[in-house]
Scaffold this active site. Structure first.
Site, PDB file in Angstrom:
ATOM      1  CE  LYS A 132      -2.292  -1.501   3.696  1.00 54.46           C
ATOM      2  NZ  LYS A 132      -1.945  -2.899   3.741  1.00 54.46           N
ATOM      3  CG  PHE A 174      16.086  -4.197   6.735  1.00 54.32           C
ATOM      4  CD1 PHE A 174      16.768  -5.454   6.708  1.00 54.32           C
ATOM      5  CD2 PHE A 174      15.956  -3.433   8.125  1.00 54.32           C
ATOM      6  CE1 PHE A 174      17.738  -5.777   7.882  1.00 54.32           C
ATOM      7  CE2 PHE A 174      16.674  -3.732   9.010  1.00 54.32           C
ATOM      8  CZ  PHE A 174      17.706  -4.787   8.869  1.00 54.32           C
ATOM      9  CG  ASP A 184       8.144 -10.358  10.639  1.00 55.46           C
ATOM     10  OD1 ASP A 184       8.962 -10.772  11.611  1.00 55.46           O
ATOM     11  OD2 ASP A 184       7.252 -10.781  10.306  1.00 55.46           O
ATOM     12  CG  ASP A 193       7.017 -14.664  11.875  1.00 51.35           C
ATOM     13  OD1 ASP A 193       7.621 -14.892  12.707  1.00 51.35           O
ATOM     14  OD2 ASP A 193       6.579 -13.533  11.490  1.00 51.35           O
ATOM     15  NE  ARG A 214       5.466  -9.887   4.230  1.00 51.31           N
ATOM     16  CZ  ARG A 214       4.986  -9.683   5.548  1.00 51.31           C
ATOM     17  NH1 ARG A 214       4.024  -8.771   5.972  1.00 51.31           N
ATOM     18  NH2 ARG A 214       5.668 -10.272   6.579  1.00 51.31           N
ATOM     19  CG  ASP A 270       6.946 -11.111  18.557  1.00 53.44           C
ATOM     20  OD1 ASP A 270       6.065 -11.900  19.300  1.00 53.44           O
ATOM     21  OD2 ASP A 270       6.623 -10.961  17.093  1.00 53.44           O
ATOM     22  CE  LYS A 320       7.373  -8.275  14.846  1.00 53.28           C
ATOM     23  NZ  LYS A 320       6.884  -9.540  15.016  1.00 53.28           N
ATOM     24  CG  PHE A 341      -1.108  -0.806  11.784  1.00 54.76           C
ATOM     25  CD1 PHE A 341      -1.684  -0.558  10.853  1.00 54.76           C
ATOM     26  CD2 PHE A 341      -0.099  -1.808  11.866  1.00 54.76           C
ATOM     27  CE1 PHE A 341      -1.363  -1.004   9.467  1.00 54.76           C
ATOM     28  CE2 PHE A 341       0.362  -2.188  10.468  1.00 54.76           C
ATOM     29  CZ  PHE A 341      -0.028  -1.796   9.260  1.00 54.76           C
ATOM     30  CG  ASP A 358      -0.776  -6.465  10.993  1.00 61.73           C
ATOM     31  OD1 ASP A 358      -1.603  -6.184  10.016  1.00 61.73           O
ATOM     32  OD2 ASP A 358       0.429  -6.591  10.829  1.00 61.73           O
ATOM     33  CG  ASP A 359      -1.954  -9.339  16.683  1.00 59.04           C
ATOM     34  OD1 ASP A 359      -0.740  -9.386  15.735  1.00 59.04           O
ATOM     35  OD2 ASP A 359      -1.459  -8.785  18.019  1.00 59.04           O
TER      36      ASP A 359
END
Length: 420
Positions: free
Chosen positions: A124, A165, A170, A174, A179, A241, A267, A306, A310-311
């Site tokens: 976005k 980056f 990430d 994960d 993505r 995290d 984060k 935000f 996201d979660d």
């Protein structure tokens, strides 16, 4: 200019039946907020109920499924603004990969160009666009010269490089599959762990671009310092995290709201919300500490909202819309959903979490999702989102040190009820 608060906004929130916006908050006016919400509702074409009231809900889709209803998200930038921003990108790629700088690194430069083109544009771009858009709101029109706006676009793209980056690394940590609707970079053509170096290349590009284009500006030392500080805070948040989710054994005592808030603050909130606005403020010549303190307090609250969104989307979002297949449950992440679930769960339900959370097993993941439904977490989330939105509006209206309120409402506008 001020605006009269519509009666429906003054009286009720149709989700909570509690006051959504007060008639008056001290001596401040809700003109900016009302103008924003009015525009959002017009663009969303909010349906009229049988009673004649306009509901803030845009759909009657059941929340028992794993897909969320379409959200009403207004773009942070117009087509022309996005087009101007995108027009800079090819030049930046050339700045970073021209063979003339390192004639003996031709293959590496060609590869870097591929890394940039795959990972930097395509999202976005709200973080990057926030820099030039905020700058334009902070300074008079006569300072919107082509040269100055070009620098604002470049600094915005540096924010996007930082985002790329973080995302490349990430996704590796994960084990993410996708993505932005395509394979995560480390999975493309089985790139694997060498993608770590590609992520480092993206970060290094930030400082080359800033030196090339902004080193002669009075704000140059400040924005370099902001980028370094933000990167440090973000990786520390990532460490916090990871320490909770990759210890090898599930320790539910670590899944607290206090720990979650700290993870989110460092984060996500600093680089996604505070960074672009702080950069624009320094470019506009705003350097007094109180203005920056007030802005930071509001922007970190937005960042928290935000990340909660996201979660939620990681579990209940549609991957076709979010562009990412959620992995928080199997990764054992300290997510808002699991923290709230533990707060509401019975002893038996906590045992279900203990036995299933953090396991890379489809049946375990599905059992946790069913538990979230049993605990009515979708409804809890919707009420939380609206309540937090109201809280941020109050914070904005209480600011007193020069920052136009529209700067914050523009940021809030792009995340409220988002679906991706």
């Amino acid at each position: 200019m001020s605006f009269r608060v519509p009666q429906m906004l003054r009286r009720k929130s149709f989700l909570t039946m509690q006051p959504l916006l007060p008639k008056r908050l001290g001596s401040s006016r809700f003109g900016s907020a009302v103008n924003l919400l009015s525009a959002m509702n017009q663009m969303k074409k909010v349906p009229v109920s049988q009673s004649g009231s306009r509901s803030l809900m845009t759909t009657k889709t059941s929340y028992t499924s794993t897909a969320v209803p379409p959200a009403a998200v207004v773009s942070v930038a117009s087509r022309d603004e996005r087009r101007g921003f995108m027009a800079c990108f090819p030049d930046l790629v050339r700045n970073l990969t021209e063979v003339g700088f390192h004639k003996d690194l031709q293959d590496a430069n060609k590869w870097f160009a591929k890394v940039l083109q795959y990972n930097v544009p395509g999202g976005k771009m709200n973080r990057g666009l926030a820099v030039p858009l905020t700058y334009q709101m902070l300074v008079p029109a006569e300072r919107h010269t082509a040269d100055v706006m070009q620098k604002a676009y470049i600094v915005g793209w540096c924010v996007e490089l930082l985002q790329a980056f973080f995302l490349v690394l990430d996704d590796i940590m994960d084990g993410s599959e996708t993505r932005r609707g395509k394979p995560a970079w480390y999975r493309k053509d089985d790139r694997g762990l060498p993608a770590i170096n590609d992520g480092v290349l993206l970060e290094a590009g930030i400082y080359k671009l800033l030196k090339l284009h902004c080193s002669g500006e009075p704000y140059y030392p400040s924005i370099i310092d902001i980028f370094h500080n933000t990167t440090m805070k973000t990786v520390l948040g990532q460490s916090l995290d990871l320490l909770g989710s990759q210890s090898g054994q599930l320790d539910l005592s670590k899944y607290t709201m206090g720990r979650y808030t700290a993870i989110v603050k460092y984060k996500t909130a600093h680089y996604s919300f505070h960074l672009p606005i702080a950069l624009a403020m320094h470019m506009a010549g705003i350097s007094d500490q109180e203005s920056h303190r007030q802005a930071k307090a509001i922007l970190l609250e937005m960042g928290h909202l935000f990340q909660v969104q996201d979660d939620f989307l990681d579990c209940f979002g549609d991957p076709a819309v979010t562009g990412k297949i959620g992995t928080d449950i199997q990764d054992g992440k300290c997510s808002w959903l699991v923290v709230v679930a533990l707060q509401r769960a019975s002893a038996a339900q906590k045992q279900v979490i203990q036995e299933n959370y953090g396991r890379d097993d489809p049946e375990c993941v599905e059992r946790i999702k069913r538990l979230y439904t049993e605990l009515n977490l979708v409804s809890v989330y919707k009420k939380y989102e609206l309540s937090n939105y109201d809280h941020i509006c109050r914070l904005v209206e209480q600011t007193s040190r020069g920052m136009p309120h529209k700067v914050f409402y523009k940021m809030l506008e792009k995340i409220y009820k988002r679906e991706s």
